[in-house]
Write an enzyme that holds these catalytic residues in place. Structure first.
Site, mmCIF file in Angstrom:
data_model
loop_
_atom_site.group_PDB
_atom_site.id
_atom_site.type_symbol
_atom_site.label_atom_id
_atom_site.label_comp_id
_atom_site.label_asym_id
_atom_site.label_seq_id
_atom_site.Cartn_x
_atom_site.Cartn_y
_atom_site.Cartn_z
ATOM 1 N N LYS A 12 40.282 1.655 29.841
ATOM 2 C CA LYS A 12 40.234 1.309 30.300
ATOM 3 C C LYS A 12 41.041 1.539 31.825
ATOM 4 C CE LYS A 12 44.133 -1.485 30.273
ATOM 5 N NZ LYS A 12 44.831 -1.127 31.333
ATOM 6 N N PRO A 100 44.466 9.580 28.519
ATOM 7 C CA PRO A 100 45.667 10.080 28.517
ATOM 8 C C PRO A 100 47.492 9.354 27.629
ATOM 9 C CG PRO A 100 45.273 8.831 30.672
ATOM 10 C CD PRO A 100 43.969 9.675 29.546
ATOM 11 N N VAL A 101 47.664 9.234 27.032
ATOM 12 C CA VAL A 101 49.269 9.143 25.916
ATOM 13 C C VAL A 101 49.988 8.427 27.710
ATOM 14 C CG1 VAL A 101 50.949 9.187 24.982
ATOM 15 C CG2 VAL A 101 49.169 10.732 24.376
ATOM 16 N N GLY A 103 49.319 6.874 30.031
ATOM 17 C CA GLY A 103 48.451 6.605 31.470
ATOM 18 C C GLY A 103 47.860 5.472 31.699
ATOM 19 N N GLY A 107 44.979 3.350 25.931
ATOM 20 C CA GLY A 107 44.319 4.711 24.972
ATOM 21 C C GLY A 107 45.012 3.538 23.343
ATOM 22 N N GLY A 108 46.138 3.787 23.850
ATOM 23 C CA GLY A 108 46.955 3.356 22.422
ATOM 24 C C GLY A 108 46.212 1.388 21.932
ATOM 25 N N ALA A 110 42.896 1.125 22.804
ATOM 26 C CA ALA A 110 41.947 1.980 22.454
ATOM 27 C C ALA A 110 41.323 2.217 20.705
ATOM 28 C CB ALA A 110 41.146 3.019 22.596
ATOM 29 N N ASP A 142 46.133 -5.656 25.631
ATOM 30 C CA ASP A 142 44.423 -5.158 26.422
ATOM 31 C C ASP A 142 44.028 -4.671 25.101
ATOM 32 O OD1 ASP A 142 45.323 -5.031 28.446
ATOM 33 O OD2 ASP A 142 46.483 -2.261 28.598
#
Length: 308
Positions: A12, A100-101, A103, A107-108, A110, A142
């Site tokens: 996102k 990206p980690v 970032g 991502g985590g 998701a 998130d």
């Protein structure tokens, strides 16, 4: 029970982020507008006797900096579903990362959303959407949005969601680097800057709220209108910790971006383009300058099963 279930969940961009004052528990209330973009995480859940996880990038290489023990958010999500439905077995999660980690693109979160959906489907649990949302909110602010996707307003800690209408596709060029930024560190830096007498970034004397202008901009479908409504209260803090981000924002503007902002707590920077072709040219220009640039678009759907 199927042999495996594969789920994709999007990263996102925070198009708008107003951050309130620090609360007694150390957290901040926020008001945000999220947009899910076409950079997706892929999680495959396979039956196993125990709980385990493997994390690789899009090329299949190991991803440094992502825990594979119980600190991993996707693994915690799987255990949460098992406890909720009384499942006594385990699961192996294969995560293929594109976001990206550390970032600022979730991502985590998701991964966790994908794991919730994958385990529910793998075990035939039949959890309702509200039940999955409630589990997601336990895992992080998130994660519920990663389930929902699209564009949405988030309030409270960011997990109280309501959909936002976006009439058109928006094209973005995201620029990443190898070094992440800690979200708690960025919030702490924001508190430090505010305490140092920065009236321009002081919290409003009211609960955080989304400016209606950005919702109107999303409905308009115009990148030029949206550009004038973008806001991230964490951007100054991220740039204070990483001064090179300010240079990158200037570089993107000079290369033709309609607007640019740090995504969430950074350090990923998202540049809004006038359209598909403009985004491709912007990506090429930034890549030629040595940046890791990628063209994505939004809004896209949230976590969904792609194979069983």
């Amino acid at each position: 029970m199927p042999g495996s279930v594969r789920v994709r969940a999007p990263g996102k961009i925070n198009l708008f982020l107003e951050v309130g004052d620090v609360q007694p528990d150390g957290y901040h209330d926020v008001a945000s507008v999220y947009q899910a973009v076409s950079l997706v995480e892929q999680v495959t859940a396979t039956p196993a006797d125990a709980f385990s996880v493997r994390v690789v990038d899009e090329s299949g290489a190991a991803v440094p900096g992502v825990p594979t023990d119980d600190r991993n958010l996707a693994l915690r999500a799987a255990r949460l579903v098992a406890r909720e439905v009384g499942y006594l077995g385990g699961v192996h999660l294969d995560i293929r990362k594109a976001v990206p980690v550390a970032g600022g693109m979730g991502g985590g979160s998701a991964d966790a959303a994908a794991a919730l959906v994958a385990c529910d489907a793998l075990w035939g649990a039949g959890l309702t959407s509200p039940a999955l949302h409630e589990l997601a909110a336990r895992l992080g602010a998130d994660v519920p949005f990663s389930l929902l996707g699209g564009s949405a307003v988030g309030t409270g800690r960011g997990d109280r969601l309501s959909p936002a209408l976006a009439r058109a596709r928006f094209d973005w060029v995201i620029v990443t680097d190898g070094g992440g930024l800690s979200t708690p560190a960025v919030y702490a830096e924001l508190d430090r800057l505010r305490g140092g007498g920065r009236p321009d970034i002081e919290p409003a004397p009211r609960p955080p709220a989304v400016d209606p202008v950005i919702l109107q901009a999303l409905r308009s479908g115009s990148p030029d209108v949206l550009a004038g409504a973008l806001r991230n209260d964490l951007q100054d803090a991220a740039c204070a910790l990483r001064p090179d981000l300010a240079d990158l924002l200037d570089q993107g503007a000079a290369a033709g971006a309609v607007a640019g902002l740090v995504s969430g707590s950074g350090p990923t920077v998202a540049f809004l383009a006038a359209g598909d072709e403009s985004a491709r040219r912007l990506q090429q220009t930034l890549s030629a300058a040595g940046r890791r640039a990628r063209h994505v678009y939004g809004p896209v759907t949230g976590a969904k099963v792609v194979t069983r």
